[in-house]
Enzyme design. Structure first.
Site, PDB file in Angstrom:
ATOM      1  N   GLU A 235     -55.017  48.636   0.131  1.00 39.61           N
ATOM      2  CA  GLU A 235     -54.741  49.436   1.326  1.00 39.61           C
ATOM      3  C   GLU A 235     -55.270  50.865   1.165  1.00 39.61           C
ATOM      4  O   GLU A 235     -55.769  51.466   2.100  1.00 39.61           O
ATOM      5  CB  GLU A 235     -53.220  49.479   1.539  1.00 39.61           C
ATOM      6  CG  GLU A 235     -52.769  50.286   2.741  1.00 39.61           C
ATOM      7  CD  GLU A 235     -51.269  50.134   2.990  1.00 39.61           C
ATOM      8  OE1 GLU A 235     -50.537  49.807   2.038  1.00 39.61           O
ATOM      9  OE2 GLU A 235     -50.841  50.335   4.136  1.00 39.61           O
TER      10      GLU A 235
ATOM     11  N   GLU B 115     -43.333  43.644   5.650  1.00 43.55           N
ATOM     12  CA  GLU B 115     -44.069  44.012   6.857  1.00 43.55           C
ATOM     13  C   GLU B 115     -44.773  42.768   7.394  1.00 43.55           C
ATOM     14  O   GLU B 115     -44.286  42.138   8.298  1.00 43.55           O
ATOM     15  CB  GLU B 115     -45.044  45.161   6.543  1.00 43.55           C
ATOM     16  CG  GLU B 115     -45.615  45.774   7.800  1.00 43.55           C
ATOM     17  CD  GLU B 115     -45.979  47.241   7.649  1.00 43.55           C
ATOM     18  OE1 GLU B 115     -45.615  47.878   6.660  1.00 43.55           O
ATOM     19  OE2 GLU B 115     -46.644  47.754   8.567  1.00 43.55           O
TER      20      GLU B 115
HETATM   21  C1  BGC Z   1     -49.883  48.752   8.171  1.00 48.52           C
HETATM   22  C2  BGC Z   1     -51.289  49.032   8.582  1.00 48.52           C
HETATM   23  C3  BGC Z   1     -51.213  49.263  10.059  1.00 48.52           C
HETATM   24  C4  BGC Z   1     -50.486  50.562  10.210  1.00 48.52           C
HETATM   25  C5  BGC Z   1     -50.460  51.168  11.547  1.00 48.52           C
HETATM   26  C6  BGC Z   1     -49.109  50.003   8.360  1.00 48.52           C
HETATM   27  O1  BGC Z   1     -47.831  49.945   7.941  1.00 48.52           O
HETATM   28  O2  BGC Z   1     -49.776  48.217   6.918  1.00 48.52           O
HETATM   29  O3  BGC Z   1     -52.250  48.255   8.078  1.00 48.52           O
HETATM   30  O4  BGC Z   1     -52.376  49.170  10.767  1.00 48.52           O
HETATM   31  O5  BGC Z   1     -49.201  50.485   9.665  1.00 48.52           O
HETATM   32  O6  BGC Z   1     -50.717  52.430  11.391  1.00 48.52           O
END
Ligand code: BGC
Length: 885
Positions: free
Chosen positions: A744, A464
């Site tokens: 997270e 990501e």
């Molecule tokens: C990310 C988050 C991001 C989110 C959006 C995720 O996959 O890791 O930190 O803000 O998507 O909803």
């Protein structure tokens, strides 16, 4: 006696590549208190000795020791300008000249790029991510006075000159919205140019430009061929000048990098090394001719600072053998960067390392949360004795590295981890008597270090690593205390503006590589822009920079973008309530339904709260730059939205329509609560926390502000209790579980060692590290006065609690270090503060019942709260927390 200690230029030290006249600021030192500047004088010279003065201010009667623009100077490409400053203070003393600082210009002219983008790749390489070398030669026959290289690439590049890598930059040119903005870097090569034939070259890799990136796992997001562009600008001693361009006379070759991508890592074949390839006398006769790549050179812009570098190095703590028998290097700290290996092997023998973040419940290697990212290092030995290797065009998020293959014996000394991030000066320090809080502070800092790689990313490890705007928004103030983020965010905000939709919508990620990419991705099919709290980065991040640095320029630069965003919300709102397509809302809150990431707070409530907040901040910024008309317009808008919010989300009995913690937090923190319902709303929040046995259940929207919402409303104890909770969910739970970065998910790693599902389980997500802001602003007590931002007038207002014996914190402001240390023993308190010269502060001790010793300050009771104005200098204040003592 006052001294000008340090002059900073556009908030940087000795920047390279400026194209507009910069702002100066300086730090004044003195052995006196209450020092104010009454006049300043700056000079700009073309030489360090100031024999050739190009411009000077003359004595200017002013107390400004920041935001002072250089004037009356026409900048020229490829030139170094030296600066010095002196001041007169309010004691009538005139300082000596400051130390000399300098800046180097970028390319000043309109359409300055005459060079060509050159590539060593062909159409057949479109689906490869290999390394290539490109190289050209030029002759120098006269003595050189100054020489600068301006360079950039489609893909990633390392610049080489005469056999050596130039500059400390890695992963250059960083990541921008490449179709609209591509940055070039400036290198001072005056000392590297030699008389005779010189060779300039670049090692190129796929990077963000061409490699596989994003949620849809697409490659070639910007183009399918890497390419390099450079101009060497030389000024000779005899006054003549020359520009050397990258062009079709250059030659190219494949490099030993067989494969390299951001997510998957790098494969390097040491047998293919061409030692000395960038030296002038290296035989390139077997190399191919380069090809030109057409690319719009008008979108090349300067990057004068905050380039990515190797910032520090961690050595292995130990090499462990897991229950499964895996050999694992533990670097002791989760981080972003890469491993350097030393190896002695036969030609073709392999070193293979897999980097990852955590061990599983049994203590074995756990890579599932990396999703598809391989994070591999594979080095094939060249077979020429002791070899050292570190990757070129990738980075990894890791604490551990599994040794999958290694020829022969090894020990800890064969490995080192380089920590890689944007080069930003550390500005904020926080320490206290609670070791767990200190670990939390360290985790927050490492979240910043691991995710500020040219773009503020959500995480550094899985497939990501995108510039999610929401994450960057909620963490911005915390980050801007810890490090000098001015250049970093100013750069990213330009990409945010560049990627805005025509209507002013702000994309979920910046640079935006999601829009228009795929229809079969669920998230993308819902919309790729304009989610509240995420898109509000357009307004909140410039606001934080304005507050932190007092910088009006950032308001001017982002003004159209901010306005477009607020107007976008207005266009899609009805009666002050707004919502649009996909809203993340209180993302990953624990009050979400089972299996969902979307918290329980309705998204029209959170979106409208941010609408009111952003329009209010825009109004304030309009006022700061003297735009009265906009100030009135957006101030009125904010009022109207607030009324709409109150009507929609408060019941007649004063309760909120959504009985969630986050609903109450935004109503309180964003000042959206009707006066008459204030007590009820605060009580409501406390009750909702009580119902969870004193825990938060908030996600991205509620978490950053929950402690503020409590402490601003007299619930200091509840805020500290929340901060210091140790069981799930809480900040210190992670610390107790051995975290070295912020997770997270509150329960990323459960007590029994099992994990949250691997699809979304980063152990290095700075978002919840936004609690740092409360530690610095409230626990330590550094508050910014909106009327005198940049800490020109600081509000020192610590709130004691949490059984902390002391807090010791410093913020290195643009005026110099501002420090606060408080000690509490039983009911006796001592506050030591240092206020930078030419600034002032108001010290507020709202919990003090009696001032015992004021060190010359005069504390007065205002609404039952002790306050004193303070000029610059160091003070020691003693106070009692109980009136009877
Ligand atoms: C990310 C988050 C991001 C989110 C959006 C995720 O996959 O890791 O930190 O803000 O998507 O909803």
């Amino acid at each position: 006696m006052s001294q000008v200690k340090k002059v900073h230029i556009d908030y940087m030290d000795n920047p390279l590549g400026l194209v507009t006249l910069p702002q100066l600021g300086w730090v004044i030192s003195s052995d006196q208190k209450n020092v104010k500047q009454i006049a300043y004088l700056w000079q700009v010279s073309s030489d360090e000795k100031f024999n050739d003065i190009l411009s000077e201010s003359g004595w200017v009667l002013s107390d400004a020791s920041a935001h002072v623009y250089i004037s009356n100077l026409e900048l020229r490409t490829g030139s170094k300008y030296f600066i010095r400053v002196k001041i007169e203070d309010n004691y009538g003393e005139i300082s000596a000249w400051s130390d000399v600082t300098y800046f180097v210009t970028g390319l000043i002219e309109v359409n300055p790029w005459k060079a060509s983008f050159v590539t060593g790749e062909t159409e057949e390489d479109a689906h490869k991510s290999k390394g290539t070398y490109v190289k050209g030669c030029f002759a120098v026959n006269k003595a050189v006075k100054e020489a600068y290289v301006y360079a950039s690439a489609l893909g990633l590049y390392n610049l080489h000159l005469n056999g050596n890598k130039v500059g400390q930059e890695v992963l250059a040119p960083g990541w921008t919205s490449y179709h609209k903005r591509l940055l070039y870097q400036t290198y001072d090569v005056t000392d590297q140019i030699v008389m005779g034939v010189n060779a300039i070259g670049a090692h190129l890799g796929a990077g963000w430009y061409k490699g596989l990136m994003g949620l849809t796992e697409q490659r070639n997001n910007y183009g399918d061929r890497t390419a390099f562009i450079s101009q060497v600008h030389i000024k000779y001693m005899d006054g003549s000048e020359e520009v050397i361009l990258s062009d079709e006379s250059w030659k190219a070759s494949d490099s030993p990098v067989i494969f390299s991508e951001i997510y998957d890592g790098e494969i390097y074949d040491g047998r293919l090394e061409q030692k000395g390839w960038s030296k002038a006398d290296y035989d390139c006769s077997s190399w191919q001719r380069v090809r030109k790549v057409d690319y719009d050179k008008k979108i090349l812009f300067n990057q004068p600072g905050s380039t990515i570098r190797e910032i520090e190095t961690l050595l292995p703590v130990e090499i462990i053998t897991t229950p499964k028998g895996e050999k694992v290097i533990d670097f002791g700290q989760n981080m972003a960067g890469w491993v350097e290996v030393t190896v002695e092997g036969r030609a073709g023998e392999i070193v293979e390392l897999d980097c990852f973040e955590v061990l599983d419940a049994q203590g074995n290697v756990y890579k599932d949360n990396l999703r598809k990212a391989k994070q591999k290092l594979k080095y094939k030995c060249g077979g020429h004795g002791s070899e050292r290797y570190k990757p070129n065009f990738t980075y990894k998020g890791f604490r551990y590295a599994q040794i999958v293959k290694y020829p022969g014996a090894y020990d800890k000394s064969n490995f080192a981890a380089h920590v890689v991030h944007s080069d930003m000066k550390r500005t904020g320090y926080f320490e206290c008597s609670n070791p767990d809080l200190n670990q939390l502070q360290s985790n927050i800092l490492w979240g910043l270090k691991s995710n500020f790689l040219d773009v503020p990313t959500d995480c550094p490890q899985r497939d990501e690593r995108l510039g999610w705007t929401g994450d960057a928004q909620i963490f911005c103030r915390t980050a801007s205390f810890l490090m000098n983020t001015h250049q970093f965010f100013a750069k990213w905000l330009k990409d945010l503006a560049a990627d805005q939709t025509e209507e002013g919508g702000v994309t979920h990620v910046v640079p935006d590589i999601l829009t228009g990419v795929s229809d079969d991705n669920w998230l993308l099919s819902q919309g790729t822009h304009s989610a509240a709290a995420w898109s509000d980065a357009a307004v909140i991040n410039p606001w934080v920079l304005y507050l932190t640095y007092g910088d009006h320029q950032i308001i001017h630069d982002q003004y159209a973008s901010m306005k477009a965003w607020v107007d976008f919300m207005t266009r899609h709102a009805k009666d002050g309530i707004w919502e649009f397509q996909l809203q993340f809302g209180d993302w990953v809150a624990l009050d979400a339904e089972e299996g969902s990431y979307f918290g329980a707070t309705p998204t029209d409530l959170t979106a409208s709260a941010y609408y009111a907040y952003s329009s209010r901040l825009l109004a304030k910024m309009a006022k700061a730059i003297g735009n009265e008309a906009d100030y009135h317009q957006y101030d009125a808008l904010s009022e109207e939205v607030t009324k709409g919010f109150q009507k929609a989300f408060f019941n007649k009995d004063g309760s909120m329509t959504a009985m969630t913690q986050t609903a109450h937090i935004v109503a309180l923190y964003f000042d959206l609560t009707p006066e008459a319902y204030l007590d009820q709303t605060i009580d409501g929040l406390v009750q909702l926390i009580d119902e969870k046995d004193g825990h938060l259940v908030t996600g991205f929207i509620g978490t950053p502000y929950i402690c503020h919402a409590l402490s601003q409303n007299g619930r200091i104890k509840e805020a500290y209790d929340l901060l210091l909770k140790e069981d799930l969910p809480s900040w210190l739970y992670q610390v107790k579980m051995g975290a070295t970065t912020i997770w997270e998910h509150w329960d990323g790693l459960k007590e029994d060692g099992t994990m949250w599902s691997p699809g979304m389980n980063s152990f290095n997500h700075y978002a919840y590290g936004a609690i740092g802001e409360w530690l610095y602003r409230v626990v330590a007590g550094f508050e910014i006065d909106e009327e005198a931002p940049g800490y020109k007038h600081a509000l020192i207002q610590p709130l004691f609690g949490g059984d902390l014996d002391y807090v010791d914190a410093t913020y290195d402001s643009i005026y110099g270090p501002l420090s606060i240390r408080w000690d509490i023993k039983k009911e006796l308190g001592v506050l030591n503060v240092t206020i930078p010269h030419n600034t002032s502060a108001t010290i507020t001790l709202s919990q003090a019942k009696r001032i015992v010793e004021a060190d010359g300050l005069v504390f007065k009771l205002e609404d039952n709260v002790y306050k004193s104005p303070a000029g610059s200098g160091t003070y020691r204040i003693e106070f009692n927390l109980k009136a009877s003592l």
